[in-house]
Design a protein around this motif. Structure first.
Motif, PDB file in Angstrom:
ATOM      1  N   MET A   1       0.839  -1.168   0.000  1.00 29.76           N
ATOM      2  CA  MET A   1       0.000   0.000   0.000  1.00 29.76           C
ATOM      3  C   MET A   1       0.891   1.241   0.000  1.00 29.76           C
ATOM      4  SD  MET A   1      -2.918   1.078   2.787  1.00 29.76           S
ATOM      5  CE  MET A   1      -4.269   0.304   1.940  1.00 29.76           C
ATOM      6  N   LEU A   2       0.556   2.197  -0.842  1.00 30.34           N
ATOM      7  CA  LEU A   2       1.240   3.484  -0.908  1.00 30.34           C
ATOM      8  C   LEU A   2       0.329   4.514  -0.257  1.00 30.34           C
ATOM      9  CD1 LEU A   2       3.464   5.439  -1.878  1.00 30.34           C
ATOM     10  CD2 LEU A   2       2.293   5.517  -4.098  1.00 30.34           C
ATOM     11  N   ILE A   3       0.863   5.197   0.773  1.00 27.18           N
ATOM     12  CA  ILE A   3       0.084   6.167   1.538  1.00 27.18           C
ATOM     13  C   ILE A   3       0.824   7.498   1.524  1.00 27.18           C
ATOM     14  CG2 ILE A   3      -0.891   6.728   3.797  1.00 27.18           C
ATOM     15  CD1 ILE A   3      -0.756   3.635   4.358  1.00 27.18           C
ATOM     16  N   ILE A   4       0.107   8.560   1.162  1.00 31.60           N
ATOM     17  CA  ILE A   4       0.658   9.913   1.173  1.00 31.60           C
ATOM     18  C   ILE A   4       0.011  10.649   2.335  1.00 31.60           C
ATOM     19  CG2 ILE A   4       0.982  12.055  -0.125  1.00 31.60           C
ATOM     20  CD1 ILE A   4       2.305   9.469  -1.357  1.00 31.60           C
ATOM     21  N   ILE A   5       0.851  11.270   3.161  1.00 33.89           N
ATOM     22  CA  ILE A   5       0.356  12.041   4.298  1.00 33.89           C
ATOM     23  C   ILE A   5       0.855  13.464   4.146  1.00 33.89           C
ATOM     24  CG2 ILE A   5       0.367  12.294   6.804  1.00 33.89           C
ATOM     25  CD1 ILE A   5       0.619   9.244   6.969  1.00 33.89           C
ATOM     26  N   LEU A  72      16.895   1.630  -0.257  1.00 29.06           N
ATOM     27  CA  LEU A  72      16.937   0.263   0.268  1.00 29.06           C
ATOM     28  C   LEU A  72      18.034  -0.587  -0.349  1.00 29.06           C
ATOM     29  CD1 LEU A  72      13.129  -0.624   0.521  1.00 29.06           C
ATOM     30  CD2 LEU A  72      14.661   0.180   2.324  1.00 29.06           C
ATOM     31  N   ASP A  73      18.935   0.026  -1.107  1.00 23.11           N
ATOM     32  CA  ASP A  73      19.977  -0.747  -1.793  1.00 23.11           C
ATOM     33  C   ASP A  73      20.852  -1.551  -0.836  1.00 23.11           C
ATOM     34  OD1 ASP A  73      19.005   0.132  -4.180  1.00 23.11           O
ATOM     35  OD2 ASP A  73      20.762   1.352  -4.710  1.00 23.11           O
ATOM     36  N   CYS A  74      21.027  -1.083   0.388  1.00 22.12           N
ATOM     37  CA  CYS A  74      21.890  -1.780   1.345  1.00 22.12           C
ATOM     38  C   CYS A  74      21.121  -2.798   2.178  1.00 22.12           C
ATOM     39  CB  CYS A  74      22.570  -0.764   2.266  1.00 22.12           C
ATOM     40  SG  CYS A  74      21.386   0.174   3.253  1.00 22.12           S
ATOM     41  N   GLU A  79      13.171  -8.860   2.589  1.00 26.19           N
ATOM     42  CA  GLU A  79      12.463  -8.517   3.818  1.00 26.19           C
ATOM     43  C   GLU A  79      11.159  -7.740   3.607  1.00 26.19           C
ATOM     44  OE1 GLU A  79      15.339  -6.579   6.262  1.00 26.19           O
ATOM     45  OE2 GLU A  79      15.292  -4.732   5.132  1.00 26.19           O
ATOM     46  N   ARG A  80      10.989  -7.083   2.472  1.00 26.28           N
ATOM     47  CA  ARG A  80       9.755  -6.342   2.158  1.00 26.28           C
ATOM     48  C   ARG A  80       9.291  -5.517   3.368  1.00 26.28           C
ATOM     49  NH1 ARG A  80       7.847  -5.566  -2.520  1.00 26.28           N
ATOM     50  NH2 ARG A  80       5.718  -5.836  -1.858  1.00 26.28           N
ATOM     51  N   PRO A  81      10.053  -4.503   3.746  1.00 26.28           N
ATOM     52  CA  PRO A  81       9.749  -3.726   4.942  1.00 26.28           C
ATOM     53  C   PRO A  81       8.631  -2.709   4.733  1.00 26.28           C
ATOM     54  CG  PRO A  81      11.592  -2.756   3.796  1.00 26.28           C
ATOM     55  CD  PRO A  81      11.242  -4.027   3.047  1.00 26.28           C
ATOM     56  N   VAL A  82       8.226  -2.112   5.821  1.00 21.98           N
ATOM     57  CA  VAL A  82       7.391  -0.920   5.787  1.00 21.98           C
ATOM     58  C   VAL A  82       8.364   0.252   5.844  1.00 21.98           C
ATOM     59  CG1 VAL A  82       5.682   0.445   7.048  1.00 21.98           C
ATOM     60  CG2 VAL A  82       5.410  -2.037   6.861  1.00 21.98           C
ATOM     61  N   VAL A  83       8.183   1.212   4.939  1.00 19.33           N
ATOM     62  CA  VAL A  83       9.128   2.324   4.829  1.00 19.33           C
ATOM     63  C   VAL A  83       8.384   3.644   4.965  1.00 19.33           C
ATOM     64  CG1 VAL A  83      10.778   3.491   3.303  1.00 19.33           C
ATOM     65  CG2 VAL A  83      10.689   0.993   3.364  1.00 19.33           C
ATOM     66  N   LEU A  84       8.948   4.526   5.784  1.00 18.91           N
ATOM     67  CA  LEU A  84       8.439   5.878   5.961  1.00 18.91           C
ATOM     68  C   LEU A  84       9.467   6.848   5.400  1.00 18.91           C
ATOM     69  CD1 LEU A  84       6.659   8.129   7.141  1.00 18.91           C
ATOM     70  CD2 LEU A  84       7.733   7.700   9.357  1.00 18.91           C
ATOM     71  N   GLY A 116      10.086  -2.177  -3.617  1.00 18.73           N
ATOM     72  CA  GLY A 116      10.826  -3.009  -2.667  1.00 18.73           C
ATOM     73  C   GLY A 116      10.222  -3.039  -1.281  1.00 18.73           C
ATOM     74  N   CYS A 117       9.025  -2.460  -1.136  1.00 17.59           N
ATOM     75  CA  CYS A 117       8.392  -2.334   0.185  1.00 17.59           C
ATOM     76  C   CYS A 117       7.134  -3.174   0.294  1.00 17.59           C
ATOM     77  CB  CYS A 117       7.953  -0.895   0.431  1.00 17.59           C
ATOM     78  SG  CYS A 117       9.230   0.322   0.404  1.00 17.59           S
ATOM     79  N   ARG A 118       6.797  -3.484   1.499  1.00 20.80           N
ATOM     80  CA  ARG A 118       5.471  -4.028   1.817  1.00 20.80           C
ATOM     81  C   ARG A 118       4.463  -2.868   1.763  1.00 20.80           C
ATOM     82  NH1 ARG A 118       4.612  -8.694   4.366  1.00 20.80           N
ATOM     83  NH2 ARG A 118       6.835  -8.765   4.805  1.00 20.80           N
ATOM     84  N   HIS A 119       4.825  -1.771   2.441  1.00 19.45           N
ATOM     85  CA  HIS A 119       4.035  -0.545   2.435  1.00 19.45           C
ATOM     86  C   HIS A 119       5.000   0.625   2.420  1.00 19.45           C
ATOM     87  CE1 HIS A 119       0.472  -2.861   3.499  1.00 19.45           C
ATOM     88  NE2 HIS A 119       1.130  -3.376   4.514  1.00 19.45           N
TER      89      HIS A 119
END
Length: 179
Positions: A1-5, A72-74, A79-84, A116-119
């Motif tokens: 999911m892509l979320i814009i705040i 996320l290159d490193c 892992e497909r993380p959640v990224v802020l 590369g993200c879960r969210h």
């Protein structure tokens, strides 16, 4: 999911974004992609405030001042993380005014990061309604931020404006998201 705040400075959007990331991540990895370069005392104070705000929430910080697509290159690709990403206005300023900046690549970089993200949660600023006149460079920056925000919002699953710490959904819903 892509979320814009989005929201104005001091609206509570950063804290809300962190809450959303923690909820979406569950036990999964969380990254906080910090885009603000520590210029001057005011900048250092703001960065320290944000660090204290996210203490104990399990974020691993990645400082990424330009080229957001490589944040996320490193990291482990599986892992497909959640990224802020905190925040688009700083990233754009770095790309517009920094050495070797590529402001026209930001949207594609965000989409690469999202792949590369879960969210992916991106914080941005509402800087368009103060009614002031600015020099050409600042006017171009504001125009670019507006264009990026529109493109990201069109691609997003949810767009939330935080007003006086109250989230107002402009598009979509975060609801009960599976991790």
């Amino acid at each position: 999911m892509l979320i814009i705040i989005t929201g104005v400075s001091g609206s509570g959007k950063s804290e809300y974004a962190e809450q959303i990331c923690c909820r979406l991540a569950g036990d999964n990895k969380k990254y906080y992609v910090a885009t603000m370069q520590p210029f001057g005392e005011e900048g250092r104070i703001r960065i320290e405030k944000h660090k204290r705000q996210r203490e104990g929430k399990g974020f691993e910080t990645i400082e990424q001042y330009q080229n957001i697509g490589s944040a996320l290159d490193c990291c482990d690709k599986e892992e497909r993380p959640v990224v802020l990403v905190e925040c688009m206005s700083n990233l754009l300023a770095n790309e517009c005014f920094g050495e070797a900046g590529k402001p026209d690549d930001i949207f594609d970089g965000c989409m690469k990061l999202y792949s590369g993200c879960r969210h992916l949660v991106i914080v941005t600023n509402e800087v368009f309604s103060d009614g002031c006149e600015y020099d050409a460079g600042t006017t171009d920056y504001i125009r670019r931020l507006g264009e990026i925000n529109v493109r990201l919002s069109r691609a997003a699953d949810a767009v939330v404006e935080v007003v006086y710490s109250i989230p107002v959904f402009l598009k979509g819903d975060i609801g009960d998201v599976d991790n």
